[in-house]
Design a protein around this motif. Structure first.
Motif, PDB file in Angstrom:
ATOM      1  N   HIS A 328      40.215  25.615  32.107  1.00 19.31           N
ATOM      2  CA  HIS A 328      39.196  24.520  32.151  1.00 19.31           C
ATOM      3  C   HIS A 328      40.057  23.089  31.755  1.00 19.31           C
ATOM      4  O   HIS A 328      39.673  22.105  32.301  1.00 19.31           O
ATOM      5  CB  HIS A 328      38.118  24.868  30.967  1.00 19.31           C
ATOM      6  CG  HIS A 328      37.267  25.897  31.779  1.00 19.31           C
ATOM      7  ND1 HIS A 328      36.045  25.593  32.256  1.00 19.31           N
ATOM      8  CD2 HIS A 328      37.267  27.394  31.541  1.00 19.31           C
ATOM      9  CE1 HIS A 328      35.456  26.826  32.636  1.00 19.31           C
ATOM     10  NE2 HIS A 328      36.111  27.952  32.053  1.00 19.31           N
ATOM     11  N   TYR A 329      40.924  23.275  30.925  1.00 23.43           N
ATOM     12  CA  TYR A 329      41.600  22.211  30.265  1.00 23.43           C
ATOM     13  C   TYR A 329      42.797  21.747  31.236  1.00 23.43           C
ATOM     14  O   TYR A 329      42.853  20.392  31.397  1.00 23.43           O
ATOM     15  CB  TYR A 329      42.367  22.274  28.929  1.00 23.43           C
ATOM     16  CG  TYR A 329      42.105  20.919  28.132  1.00 23.43           C
ATOM     17  CD1 TYR A 329      42.064  19.881  28.684  1.00 23.43           C
ATOM     18  CD2 TYR A 329      42.072  21.169  26.560  1.00 23.43           C
ATOM     19  CE1 TYR A 329      41.818  18.465  27.749  1.00 23.43           C
ATOM     20  CE2 TYR A 329      41.947  19.800  25.984  1.00 23.43           C
ATOM     21  CZ  TYR A 329      41.794  18.611  26.463  1.00 23.43           C
ATOM     22  OH  TYR A 329      41.687  17.684  25.622  1.00 23.43           O
ATOM     23  N   ALA A 330      43.144  22.564  31.880  1.00 21.98           N
ATOM     24  CA  ALA A 330      44.211  22.361  33.124  1.00 21.98           C
ATOM     25  C   ALA A 330      43.352  21.484  34.216  1.00 21.98           C
ATOM     26  O   ALA A 330      43.928  20.326  34.602  1.00 21.98           O
ATOM     27  CB  ALA A 330      44.610  23.318  33.873  1.00 21.98           C
ATOM     28  N   ALA A 364      50.626  14.616  32.331  1.00 18.06           N
ATOM     29  CA  ALA A 364      51.221  15.605  33.065  1.00 18.06           C
ATOM     30  C   ALA A 364      51.715  16.853  32.419  1.00 18.06           C
ATOM     31  O   ALA A 364      51.466  18.112  32.804  1.00 18.06           O
ATOM     32  CB  ALA A 364      52.506  15.148  33.948  1.00 18.06           C
ATOM     33  N   ALA A 365      52.428  16.917  31.202  1.00 18.35           N
ATOM     34  CA  ALA A 365      52.949  17.694  30.511  1.00 18.35           C
ATOM     35  C   ALA A 365      51.843  18.614  30.001  1.00 18.35           C
ATOM     36  O   ALA A 365      51.878  19.698  29.981  1.00 18.35           O
ATOM     37  CB  ALA A 365      53.797  17.098  29.220  1.00 18.35           C
ATOM     38  N   SER A 366      50.747  17.875  29.417  1.00 18.41           N
ATOM     39  CA  SER A 366      49.594  18.604  28.815  1.00 18.41           C
ATOM     40  C   SER A 366      48.887  19.525  29.910  1.00 18.41           C
ATOM     41  O   SER A 366      48.720  20.709  29.703  1.00 18.41           O
ATOM     42  CB  SER A 366      48.788  17.821  27.956  1.00 18.41           C
ATOM     43  OG  SER A 366      49.245  16.859  27.251  1.00 18.41           O
ATOM     44  N   GLU A 367      48.821  18.931  31.184  1.00 15.83           N
ATOM     45  CA  GLU A 367      48.050  19.608  32.440  1.00 15.83           C
ATOM     46  C   GLU A 367      48.944  20.932  32.668  1.00 15.83           C
ATOM     47  O   GLU A 367      48.478  22.101  32.728  1.00 15.83           O
ATOM     48  CB  GLU A 367      47.991  18.889  33.508  1.00 15.83           C
ATOM     49  CG  GLU A 367      47.609  19.646  34.717  1.00 15.83           C
ATOM     50  CD  GLU A 367      47.491  18.655  35.883  1.00 15.83           C
ATOM     51  OE1 GLU A 367      47.291  19.341  36.996  1.00 15.83           O
ATOM     52  OE2 GLU A 367      47.648  17.626  35.890  1.00 15.83           O
ATOM     53  N   MET A 368      50.244  20.636  32.658  1.00 20.51           N
ATOM     54  CA  MET A 368      51.041  22.023  32.763  1.00 20.51           C
ATOM     55  C   MET A 368      51.091  23.017  31.668  1.00 20.51           C
ATOM     56  O   MET A 368      51.343  24.087  32.149  1.00 20.51           O
ATOM     57  CB  MET A 368      52.440  21.476  33.293  1.00 20.51           C
ATOM     58  CG  MET A 368      52.559  20.649  34.497  1.00 20.51           C
ATOM     59  SD  MET A 368      51.409  21.318  35.918  1.00 20.51           S
ATOM     60  CE  MET A 368      51.195  19.796  36.771  1.00 20.51           C
TER      61      MET A 368
END
Length: 419
Positions: A328-330, A364-368
């Motif tokens: 969900h957070y991605a 971007a880093a958080s998404e990955m």
């Protein structure tokens, strides 16, 4: 130095198609050749050397400083390749282990979030230009993981569903006294007051969030039901029927888990319910990424359940429900990043190009991390007595349906990206 770079990157990437150009003009290729080409280059020897020694810190610094440049594809494409491929993460490299061990030793000092430091840490991230968050968040300024009930849900729909899901777990009655720890810009408090008839006290350490939350309550004529305070959770002395905390626990720090849950237990009525919504790590305890700790969330730490539950138990609270939100957070971060980049020129006018690249790297880093690695979101429901909530979870869906009816079928305001 080229051979060292080749050895480093080869340990991280087993699939994909990456071309990395060194300062000396050497083009190094990695992966199995599948997928679109991702191309990047170093512009200084210092950037190359830094990434070799401490990639988790120095890659982000090089990108934000413009000494690591994407020539084809985006930094998100590169991070997806690095964080999703290969057998060993960057911190497993032998020459980076001393730095990792040192950060593990010093993590309690770095997270010593006494009141003064806690306020400074919050100001570092949240007291930015008010236009910034309006550019990429949903219309309600929900700066935490959304809840995507269906694959086609918009960000606004998913953030409304998150508030509804939390409210359902709180089992609210009209007039219930609710403490919202880390209330942000007040969106959840407004929902609980408007649709569930709760009387909400929201606390935050952010001057900007506090000011806007109060304005929003007045605009909705909810001033008699909501009070927003600039207050530390350690200084709350009242008792509440319900406590909710969303996206704040990541700022508490491992030194204060016992203090946090004792404060919650003291503030919660004997027949009360608390819901904690926090990012978590699916593996065991770890350390905060050094780049994130330095530039984005100083003093922050994402806990493992094994670190949280003992503190809950020591505080005398009972765990009545745990839900893990995967991906969900991605999806949330992907939407935020798209909206942010749609207005990168506006952000550059507010700050500068370095700030834009820093936030692009952060998003971007958080998404990955959520899409490719071990990050997730946990929702813990806590009580003091066994019989406070039903013994099956059917009530959550039933309460969500009731809240939808109270919303009157009104959909959240739709916006273009960043509008």
């Amino acid at each position: 130095m080229d051979w060292l770079l080749r050895m480093l990157i080869a340990r991280l990437i087993g699939r994909g198609n990456l071309r990395l150009t060194t300062v000396r003009g050497t083009a190094l290729t990695f992966g199995d050749g599948t997928g679109p080409l991702i191309a990047a280059r170093f512009t200084t020897l210092g950037a190359e050397f830094g990434v070799l020694l401490e990639p988790e810190l120095k890659l982000g610094e090089a990108y934000m400083n413009g000494t690591f440049v994407m020539e084809q594809g985006s930094i998100a494409d590169l991070l997806e390749l690095v964080m999703g491929g290969g057998d060993r993460p960057a911190h497993a490299l032998r020459w980076s282990r001393p730095g990792e061990a040192l950060r593990l030793v010093w993590r309690r000092l770095k997270q010593l979030n006494l009141r003064g430091r806690a306020r400074r840490n919050v100001a570092h991230h949240y007291d930015l230009d008010e236009q910034l968050y309006a550019l990429f968040l949903d219309s309600d300024r929900q700066y935490s993981c959304a809840y995507f009930e269906t694959p086609g849900a918009t960000l606004d729909d998913a953030q409304l569903a998150k508030k509804r899901h939390l409210a359902a777990k709180l089992r609210l009655n009209p007039g219930a006294r609710v403490l919202d720890i880390g209330c942000g810009w007040g969106g959840l408090a407004l929902y609980l007051a408007e649709h569930a008839g709760a009387k909400v006290t929201g606390i935050t350490l952010s001057q900007e969030q506090h000011a806007l939350a109060r304005v929003r309550a007045d605009e909705k004529d909810l001033g008699s039901q909501i009070e927003f305070r600039l207050q530390d959770y350690r200084d709350v002395n009242e008792t509440f029927d319900r406590i909710v905390s969303v996206g704040m626990f990541e700022h508490v720090g491992v030194n204060f888990y016992d203090r946090y849950f004792r404060a919650c237990a003291d503030a919660l009525a004997d027949d009360g319910v608390m819901v904690l919504h926090s990012i978590g790590r699916s593996e065991g305890p770890g350390i905060t990424n050094p780049w994130i700790a330095k530039y984005i969330f100083p003093g922050g730490y994402i806990p493992a359940l094994s670190e949280v539950l003992p503190a809950v138990q020591r505080a005398g609270l009972l765990v009545t429900d745990i839900e893990i939100l995967r991906m969900h957070y991605a999806h949330t971060l992907h939407a935020w990043r798209a909206r942010f980049l749609a207005h990168r020129e506006t952000v550059e006018k507010l700050y500068d190009g370095r700030f834009v690249r820093m936030w692009e790297f952060y998003l971007a880093a958080s998404e990955m991390a959520f899409a490719k690695q071990n990050m997730m979101v946990m929702q813990l429901q806590l009580t003091k007595r066994q019989g406070t909530v039903p013994i099956t979870r059917d009530y959550i869906a039933a309460e969500e349906a009731r809240l939808r009816g109270l919303e009157g079928g009104r959909r959240p305001q739709m916006r273009l990206a960043g509008e």
